[in-house]
Design a protein around this motif. Structure first.
Motif, PDB file in Angstrom:
ATOM      1  N   GLU A 158      -5.582   1.272 -19.595  1.00 21.57           N
ATOM      2  CA  GLU A 158      -5.829   2.680 -19.268  1.00 21.57           C
ATOM      3  C   GLU A 158      -5.377   2.998 -17.843  1.00 21.57           C
ATOM      4  O   GLU A 158      -4.771   4.052 -17.586  1.00 21.57           O
ATOM      5  N   VAL A 159      -5.637   2.093 -16.910  1.00 23.77           N
ATOM      6  CA  VAL A 159      -5.239   2.312 -15.520  1.00 23.77           C
ATOM      7  C   VAL A 159      -3.721   2.351 -15.382  1.00 23.77           C
ATOM      8  O   VAL A 159      -3.166   3.190 -14.657  1.00 23.77           O
ATOM      9  N   LEU A 160      -3.021   1.464 -16.080  1.00 28.71           N
ATOM     10  CA  LEU A 160      -1.569   1.328 -15.908  1.00 28.71           C
ATOM     11  C   LEU A 160      -0.757   2.204 -16.854  1.00 28.71           C
ATOM     12  O   LEU A 160       0.478   2.206 -16.780  1.00 28.71           O
ATOM     13  N   ASP A 161      -1.428   2.930 -17.712  1.00 33.33           N
ATOM     14  CA  ASP A 161      -0.719   3.773 -18.680  1.00 33.33           C
ATOM     15  C   ASP A 161       0.238   4.720 -17.952  1.00 33.33           C
ATOM     16  O   ASP A 161      -0.149   5.423 -17.023  1.00 33.33           O
ATOM     17  N   GLY A 162       1.503   4.698 -18.371  1.00 37.55           N
ATOM     18  CA  GLY A 162       2.502   5.571 -17.757  1.00 37.55           C
ATOM     19  C   GLY A 162       3.435   4.864 -16.803  1.00 37.55           C
ATOM     20  O   GLY A 162       4.519   5.383 -16.496  1.00 37.55           O
ATOM     21  N   VAL A 163       3.060   3.666 -16.306  1.00 42.27           N
ATOM     22  CA  VAL A 163       3.952   2.942 -15.392  1.00 42.27           C
ATOM     23  C   VAL A 163       4.355   1.581 -15.948  1.00 42.27           C
ATOM     24  O   VAL A 163       5.109   0.840 -15.309  1.00 42.27           O
ATOM     25  N   VAL A 164       3.895   1.250 -17.141  1.00 40.23           N
ATOM     26  CA  VAL A 164       4.240  -0.033 -17.760  1.00 40.23           C
ATOM     27  C   VAL A 164       5.603   0.075 -18.436  1.00 40.23           C
ATOM     28  O   VAL A 164       5.883   1.044 -19.144  1.00 40.23           O
ATOM     29  N   GLU A 165       6.462  -0.942 -18.247  1.00 38.68           N
ATOM     30  CA  GLU A 165       7.780  -0.968 -18.896  1.00 38.68           C
ATOM     31  C   GLU A 165       7.696  -1.783 -20.173  1.00 38.68           C
ATOM     32  O   GLU A 165       7.282  -2.941 -20.156  1.00 38.68           O
ATOM     33  N   THR A 166       8.054  -1.157 -21.303  1.00 38.72           N
ATOM     34  CA  THR A 166       7.946  -1.824 -22.603  1.00 38.72           C
ATOM     35  C   THR A 166       9.262  -1.856 -23.372  1.00 38.72           C
ATOM     36  O   THR A 166       9.310  -2.422 -24.459  1.00 38.72           O
ATOM     37  N   ASN A 167      10.324  -1.285 -22.860  1.00 32.63           N
ATOM     38  CA  ASN A 167      11.583  -1.159 -23.581  1.00 32.63           C
ATOM     39  C   ASN A 167      12.210  -2.522 -23.877  1.00 32.63           C
ATOM     40  O   ASN A 167      12.658  -3.207 -22.948  1.00 32.63           O
ATOM     41  N   ARG A 185       7.287   2.070  -6.009  1.00 37.58           N
ATOM     42  CA  ARG A 185       7.131   3.520  -6.133  1.00 37.58           C
ATOM     43  C   ARG A 185       5.658   3.892  -5.942  1.00 37.58           C
ATOM     44  O   ARG A 185       4.750   3.144  -6.338  1.00 37.58           O
ATOM     45  N   ASP A 186       5.420   5.059  -5.385  1.00 40.40           N
ATOM     46  CA  ASP A 186       4.050   5.493  -5.100  1.00 40.40           C
ATOM     47  C   ASP A 186       3.188   5.515  -6.365  1.00 40.40           C
ATOM     48  O   ASP A 186       2.013   5.131  -6.335  1.00 40.40           O
ATOM     49  N   GLU A 187       3.756   5.969  -7.478  1.00 38.63           N
ATOM     50  CA  GLU A 187       2.958   6.068  -8.702  1.00 38.63           C
ATOM     51  C   GLU A 187       2.508   4.693  -9.183  1.00 38.63           C
ATOM     52  O   GLU A 187       1.405   4.545  -9.726  1.00 38.63           O
ATOM     53  N   VAL A 188       3.335   3.681  -8.960  1.00 36.53           N
ATOM     54  CA  VAL A 188       2.956   2.317  -9.356  1.00 36.53           C
ATOM     55  C   VAL A 188       1.896   1.776  -8.405  1.00 36.53           C
ATOM     56  O   VAL A 188       0.874   1.226  -8.834  1.00 36.53           O
ATOM     57  N   LEU A 189       2.124   1.912  -7.117  1.00 40.72           N
ATOM     58  CA  LEU A 189       1.183   1.373  -6.130  1.00 40.72           C
ATOM     59  C   LEU A 189      -0.191   2.025  -6.247  1.00 40.72           C
ATOM     60  O   LEU A 189      -1.219   1.368  -6.045  1.00 40.72           O
ATOM     61  N   GLU A 190      -0.215   3.310  -6.580  1.00 36.66           N
ATOM     62  CA  GLU A 190      -1.507   3.999  -6.744  1.00 36.66           C
ATOM     63  C   GLU A 190      -2.271   3.413  -7.928  1.00 36.66           C
ATOM     64  O   GLU A 190      -3.482   3.196  -7.851  1.00 36.66           O
ATOM     65  N   GLN A 194       0.828  -1.201   0.000  1.00 34.42           N
ATOM     66  CA  GLN A 194       0.000   0.000   0.000  1.00 34.42           C
ATOM     67  C   GLN A 194       0.866   1.257   0.000  1.00 34.42           C
ATOM     68  O   GLN A 194       1.913   1.295   0.648  1.00 34.42           O
ATOM     69  N   GLN A 195       0.378   2.265  -0.689  1.00 36.61           N
ATOM     70  CA  GLN A 195       1.047   3.555  -0.730  1.00 36.61           C
ATOM     71  C   GLN A 195       1.218   4.107   0.684  1.00 36.61           C
ATOM     72  O   GLN A 195       0.273   4.169   1.464  1.00 36.61           O
ATOM     73  N   GLY A 196       2.456   4.487   1.027  1.00 30.63           N
ATOM     74  CA  GLY A 196       2.707   5.116   2.322  1.00 30.63           C
ATOM     75  C   GLY A 196       2.729   4.179   3.507  1.00 30.63           C
ATOM     76  O   GLY A 196       2.869   4.624   4.639  1.00 30.63           O
ATOM     77  N   ALA A 197       2.582   2.869   3.273  1.00 30.09           N
ATOM     78  CA  ALA A 197       2.565   1.895   4.373  1.00 30.09           C
ATOM     79  C   ALA A 197       3.797   1.004   4.306  1.00 30.09           C
ATOM     80  O   ALA A 197       4.367   0.782   3.235  1.00 30.09           O
ATOM     81  N   LYS A 198       4.210   0.484   5.453  1.00 32.01           N
ATOM     82  CA  LYS A 198       5.321  -0.457   5.486  1.00 32.01           C
ATOM     83  C   LYS A 198       4.908  -1.767   4.829  1.00 32.01           C
ATOM     84  O   LYS A 198       3.742  -2.175   4.922  1.00 32.01           O
ATOM     85  N   PRO A 199       5.832  -2.457   4.150  1.00 29.43           N
ATOM     86  CA  PRO A 199       5.490  -3.748   3.552  1.00 29.43           C
ATOM     87  C   PRO A 199       5.041  -4.738   4.623  1.00 29.43           C
ATOM     88  O   PRO A 199       5.531  -4.701   5.756  1.00 29.43           O
ATOM     89  N   PRO A 200       4.094  -5.604   4.308  1.00 24.35           N
ATOM     90  CA  PRO A 200       3.637  -6.604   5.284  1.00 24.35           C
ATOM     91  C   PRO A 200       4.794  -7.465   5.784  1.00 24.35           C
ATOM     92  O   PRO A 200       5.694  -7.822   5.003  1.00 24.35           O
TER      93      PRO A 200
END
Length: 329
Positions: A313-322, A244-249, A218-224
């Motif tokens: 659409e939700v993941l646009d911008g954080v997907v790695e395609t290189n 990263r926060d942008e990915v978790l969001e 979760q964003q801003g939370a410690k890993p379980p």
């Protein structure tokens, strides 16, 4: 559980495979590892993937023990060679003839079997002539110790070169094992088209992005506690890229899509990779048997095209395609 043909070969694999990287022999106590294998068998999984380097050979040993007594003809055992498993001598790694042959025989002993169904080059070896590598694999095939050959994380050009030699040597090169998930799509532009031309399928690893696509981070939370992100033996390094926060969001916004599909977030992630027709199997791992029960709900699922569009659409911008990120050490 459904099965899919591996490449153009006559071998079928379960569309969900069980893999024991970062679990057996390292993160998970042996009794719990054995329980996970039993759960995989109960779920109809017949394809089991490991490697000699996992837990410095311990993973193969645990898997061999777990599968002992099972009908061998009903299983597809897959392992790999490349990385060092000994004290680090000059011939303890790579795809030279000496290392391949010695590693294959050691894997056979640890897995308690007389043959490996799919023996995979764990990475491409730039130090060794490809002709030497493929010739060593051919000798194992012709000796009846290996049924099929595969590779892992090879580029499109490397796959094509290997396939040409495999045809010349009359051995079945049938698969590539790359990382692939909703977030990591680097194989789509070059590797998948090359594999389709050469008659290979993908057996993909990390379909849930080391656990990130389960939604448990979760964003801003410690890993379980006890999660891969807290594993200092190597798991935390692998997953750090996705925390990263942008990915978790963005991942959090996948939850209503999973609910619409009637799946958990983990099962949605596994089902997503299986929508790619070049993917023969998705490898899942587990530290608890109930994780397997959850993930295998993805078997046989056909996701609606409109739902796939929503995911994009939700993941646009954080997907790695290189495609340049497919590379070997």
């Amino acid at each position: 559980m459904e099965h899919r043909r591996l490449g153009r070969s006559g071998l079928f694999v379960s569309e969900i495979s069980y893999g024991n990287w970062l679990t057996h022999g390292s993160q998970v106590e042996e009794e719990r590892a054995l329980a996970c294998v039993r759960a995989a068998l109960d779920a109809g999984i017949t394809t089991f993937d490991t490697a000699d380097v996992y837990a410095n050979t311990a993973a193969e040993t645990v898997l061999g023990k777990a599968l002992h007594g099972q009908r061998r003809e009903s299983l597809e055992l897959c392992t790999k060679v490349f990385f060092p498993t000994g004290p680090g001598g000059p011939n303890d790694s790579g795809l030279g003839r000496k290392h391949i042959l010695e590693s294959a025989h050691a894997s056979l002993r640890r897995l308690q079997t007389d043959h490996i169904d799919l023996y995979q080059a764990h990475r491409f070896d730039r130090r060794t002539p490809l002709e030497e590598t493929m010739s060593a694999f051919a000798d194992l095939v012709h000796a009846g110790k290996v049924n099929y050959i595969g590779v892992s994380e090879w580029t499109a050009e490397q796959i094509s070169r290997g396939a040409a030699l495999a045809r010349e040597l009359r051995i079945p090169l049938v698969s590539n094992q790359p990382q692939y998930s909703m977030l990591w799509r680097v194989i789509e532009e070059q590797v998948v088209p090359a594999a389709e031309r050469e008659g290979l399928s993908q057996i993909v690893w990390s379909p849930i992005a080391q656990g990130v696509l389960t939604g448990k981070y979760q964003q801003g939370a410690k890993p379980p506690e006890g999660s891969r992100a807290t594993d200092t033996a190597g798991g935390s390094d692998m997953i750090a890229h996705w925390l990263r926060d942008e990915v978790l969001e963005r991942v959090a916004r996948l939850r209503p899509i999973a609910e619409e599909a009637g799946l958990s977030m983990a099962a949605l992630a596994v089902a997503w990779v299986l929508q790619n027709t070049n993917v023969a199997s998705a490898i899942i791992g587990a530290s608890r048997p109930e994780q397997i029960t959850d993930n295998v709900a993805a078997a046989g699922v056909a996701l609606d095209p409109a739902l796939l569009t929503k995911i994009d659409e939700v993941l646009d911008g954080v997907v790695e395609t290189n495609p340049g990120l497919t590379r070997s050490p």
